[in-house]
Design a protein around this motif. Sequence first.
Motif, PDB file in Angstrom:
ATOM      1  N   TRP A 219      76.315 -55.649  16.803  1.00  0.00           N
ATOM      2  CA  TRP A 219      76.973 -54.797  15.804  1.00  0.00           C
ATOM      3  C   TRP A 219      75.966 -54.078  14.912  1.00  0.00           C
ATOM      4  O   TRP A 219      76.260 -52.982  14.412  1.00  0.00           O
ATOM      5  CB  TRP A 219      77.897 -55.640  14.917  1.00  0.00           C
ATOM      6  N   TYR A 255      79.736 -55.041  22.702  1.00  0.00           N
ATOM      7  CA  TYR A 255      80.963 -55.839  22.605  1.00  0.00           C
ATOM      8  C   TYR A 255      80.783 -57.214  23.242  1.00  0.00           C
ATOM      9  O   TYR A 255      81.201 -58.234  22.672  1.00  0.00           O
ATOM     10  CB  TYR A 255      82.110 -55.097  23.285  1.00  0.00           C
ATOM     11  N   SER A 259      80.767 -60.412  21.020  1.00  0.00           N
ATOM     12  CA  SER A 259      81.826 -61.403  21.237  1.00  0.00           C
ATOM     13  C   SER A 259      81.235 -62.806  21.351  1.00  0.00           C
ATOM     14  O   SER A 259      81.806 -63.782  20.850  1.00  0.00           O
ATOM     15  CB  SER A 259      82.618 -61.064  22.504  1.00  0.00           C
ATOM     16  N   SER A 291      86.822 -53.858  17.506  1.00  0.00           N
ATOM     17  CA  SER A 291      86.040 -53.528  18.701  1.00  0.00           C
ATOM     18  C   SER A 291      86.822 -53.834  19.974  1.00  0.00           C
ATOM     19  O   SER A 291      86.670 -53.137  20.982  1.00  0.00           O
ATOM     20  CB  SER A 291      84.714 -54.299  18.693  1.00  0.00           C
ATOM     21  N   THR A 292      87.680 -54.848  19.946  1.00  0.00           N
ATOM     22  CA  THR A 292      88.525 -55.146  21.107  1.00  0.00           C
ATOM     23  C   THR A 292      89.495 -53.993  21.365  1.00  0.00           C
ATOM     24  O   THR A 292      89.709 -53.571  22.512  1.00  0.00           O
ATOM     25  CB  THR A 292      89.302 -56.454  20.882  1.00  0.00           C
TER      26      THR A 292
END
Length: 398
Positions: A219, A255, A259, A291-292
Amino acid sequence: MASPSPRALVIVLVLSLLAFSAPAANSLACTTQKLTDSGIYSTCLDLPALGSTLHYSYNAANSSAAVAFITSLPESRGWVSWALNPTGTGMVGCQALIAFKDASTGAMAVKTYNVSSYGSVEESKISFEVWDMVAESATDGTMRIYAKIKVPGDASKLNQVWQVGPSVTDGVPDKHDFAVANLVAKGTLNLVSGQTSSTSGDSGLQKKNIHGILNVVSWGILFPFGIIIARYLRVFPSADPTWFYLHVFCQFSAYVIGSAGWGSGLSLGGKSEGIVYSSHRNLGIAIFCMSTIQMFALLVRPKKDHKYRFYWNIYHHGFGYSIIIIGIVNVFEGYDILRPAEKWKSRYITTIAALVGFALLLEVVTWMVVLKRGSYKSTRPSYDGSCDGQSRQDSLAL
C-alpha cells in the motif's frame, strides 16, 4: 523538442520501481557512530528495539567491561537506560544505569537504580561494581551512557534490558511508553562472542516486522506506483495496452502482498489480548475492503464508449486515490506503533518524496505532450473523405 517515447518512460518507471522497492544496503548502524574514546570499544551491536546500539570491550582477565549505550530520546526532557538483570529477563531485578538532564544544573547525569518493582524507581546502589559513569547528549539527537562495570556472573549469558522514557519529574524518571518497541527492549548478551538475541517473550516481534514490511511495500509503495503508470503512460497511444498491463500488474501485486499483510495483522491482533490499536486496525480494514472492490472492478469495467464508463471512471479513480492516502497514513500509524530504528521511517519518507517528485515531473512532461499534440491537431485538418473537404477535430483522451 522531441517528445519522450513511451518505451523510454516505461523503462524509467520500471527502473524507478526497482530502486524504490529494493532494500538499501544496510551496514550495522553502530559501525558508523562516533564515540568519545571510541578506540577502547572493540565490539558494537545493533540492539533489536528502540533503534539502540551497544559498544563494549570485555576484559576476561578481571571480568570487567567498558560499555557505551546509545539511543534516541523520545522527548528532549526524557531519559534513557541500560541495565543488566542478574535474576530475570524483565524489568524487575534490573541493575540499571539511567541518564537524563538534571533540571537543577542543566548538566547531563547518569545514576544507578536497583529496580525492585514496577512502581516508581529511586536512586540506589546496584549489585555490581560500576565506575567512570558519564552521560552525553550528542548533536545527532542521541543520548549516550558510558561506564565501566564488573561483570556479574557468566559473561557469555547476561540478561540486558534497555529503555527510553518521555520525561523526568523532580529528578525521578517517569514511566516509559508501553508500545511494542518498549515492551520488547530486552534480550540476552554474550560479551565473549559479541552476540545478542531477544528474550522478550513476545514471539510475534518478527511477525510484526514482516507485517510492517508487507504493508509498506504494497500500500505504501507499489500501489501508488501503479497509479503513476496509469496516469502518465496512457497519454501515449503507442503505449496502449502496455500501460494497462503494467498498471494491472502493479495493483494486483500490491493487493496480493497487502492482503498477506492484512491477514498477518489480524493474526497479530488476535494474539495481543488487551492491546488494541483501533485507528491502525480500522484503517487497515478500510484499505482491504476498498482494494478488494477495486480488484472486482476489472470484471465490470464497461467499454470505452459505454454510457456508464464515465461513472465507472469516477468510482475507480476515487477509490484508487483514497487507497493511496489511507495507505500512506496507515503506514505512518504502523511506524508509530512498532517504533523501528528512525532510519527506516526516514527512508520511507525519502521514497514517498521521490515518488511525488517523479509524479510532478511526469505531470509536466505529459502536459507538454498533450498541449503540443492539441496544437498540432488544431492546425492540421483531418478529412473524413467527403468532397467538400470539411475537417473534423479528433478528441484527445487524457
